[in-house]
Write an enzyme that holds these catalytic residues in place. Sequence first.
Site, PDB file in Angstrom:
ATOM      1  N   ASP A  74       9.015 -41.071  -4.541  1.00  0.00           N
ATOM      2  CA  ASP A  74       8.980 -42.051  -3.405  1.00  0.00           C
ATOM      3  C   ASP A  74      10.440 -42.810  -3.631  1.00  0.00           C
ATOM      4  O   ASP A  74      10.929 -43.486  -2.596  1.00  0.00           O
ATOM      5  CB  ASP A  74       7.734 -43.078  -3.322  1.00  0.00           C
ATOM      6  CG  ASP A  74       7.733 -43.781  -4.592  1.00  0.00           C
ATOM      7  OD1 ASP A  74       8.658 -43.761  -5.548  1.00  0.00           O
ATOM      8  OD2 ASP A  74       6.809 -44.505  -4.705  1.00  0.00           O
ATOM      9  N   GLU A  91       8.446 -45.461 -17.896  1.00  0.00           N
ATOM     10  CA  GLU A  91       9.754 -45.761 -17.221  1.00  0.00           C
ATOM     11  C   GLU A  91      10.571 -47.048 -17.833  1.00  0.00           C
ATOM     12  O   GLU A  91       9.664 -48.131 -17.847  1.00  0.00           O
ATOM     13  CB  GLU A  91       9.498 -45.846 -15.775  1.00  0.00           C
ATOM     14  CG  GLU A  91      10.843 -46.274 -14.960  1.00  0.00           C
ATOM     15  CD  GLU A  91      10.946 -46.166 -13.663  1.00  0.00           C
ATOM     16  OE1 GLU A  91      11.952 -46.590 -12.745  1.00  0.00           O
ATOM     17  OE2 GLU A  91      10.079 -45.672 -13.130  1.00  0.00           O
TER      18      GLU A  91
END
Length: 257
Positions: free
Chosen positions: A44, A181
Amino acid sequence: MPVTTQQLIQWKQQGRSIVALTAWDYTIAQILDGAGVDLILVGDSMAVMLGYKTTLPITLEEMLHHAKAVCRGVQRALVVVDLPFLTYQESIPQAINSAGRILKETGAQAVKLEGGYPAMVDTINRLVQAGIPVMGHVGLTPQSVHQLGLRQQGKTQETAQRILNEAIALEQAGVFSIVLEHIPADLAMQITQKVNIPTIGIGAGSHCDGQVLVTSDVLGLSERQPPFAKVYTNLRETITKAVQDYAAEVRDRQFPE
């Protein structure tokens, strides 16, 4: 032979690092696949490439459109597609419908969802039960930008323990892999050693089972890169020079000859 989710798990057991990058169109997907990339993420993060400031505005229809193009360009790599913001958080039926559409309409092999809190773990468990392969994502979760910002996560003992617990819960829910992340390298190493599924790091140090970056950052196309990205070439500069040369030749009537 096409890469499978089970093959990624086998590679972790064998100590083979997994190479992952993002793609949003046919041409880049074809190049990445031909270069030997193992996993292509239709992220995204495409929202930023479309001019949005965050990943939040991207729609399911936009993700479907671009994921179809990517899948048409791939023969070997495993293709994973992000479920965009508010296409899976409202309810389990909504998540199953969104994820099911991605697999049915694009040809992708898996979806990725952000978060490891209890309600998300339940959602992922139901998706897996429905036969939908799911990749998890903990640490910095960009869809929570207005809650957490874009700063590194897991720097305190409390938040590090929470992220570790989330990763374990996601494995128990049935994810085949987890993106870690922007978390400290020692935390990423701890998670990687604790779970039996591959961890894919982005800004999480070198001890993960694989690495992923945004391709536009790797190629030097982005105006700004995150601190953990590495620019391998400056295509922004190369493209600018090529366009300037073309424009000069057209204006000077040197092209066509």
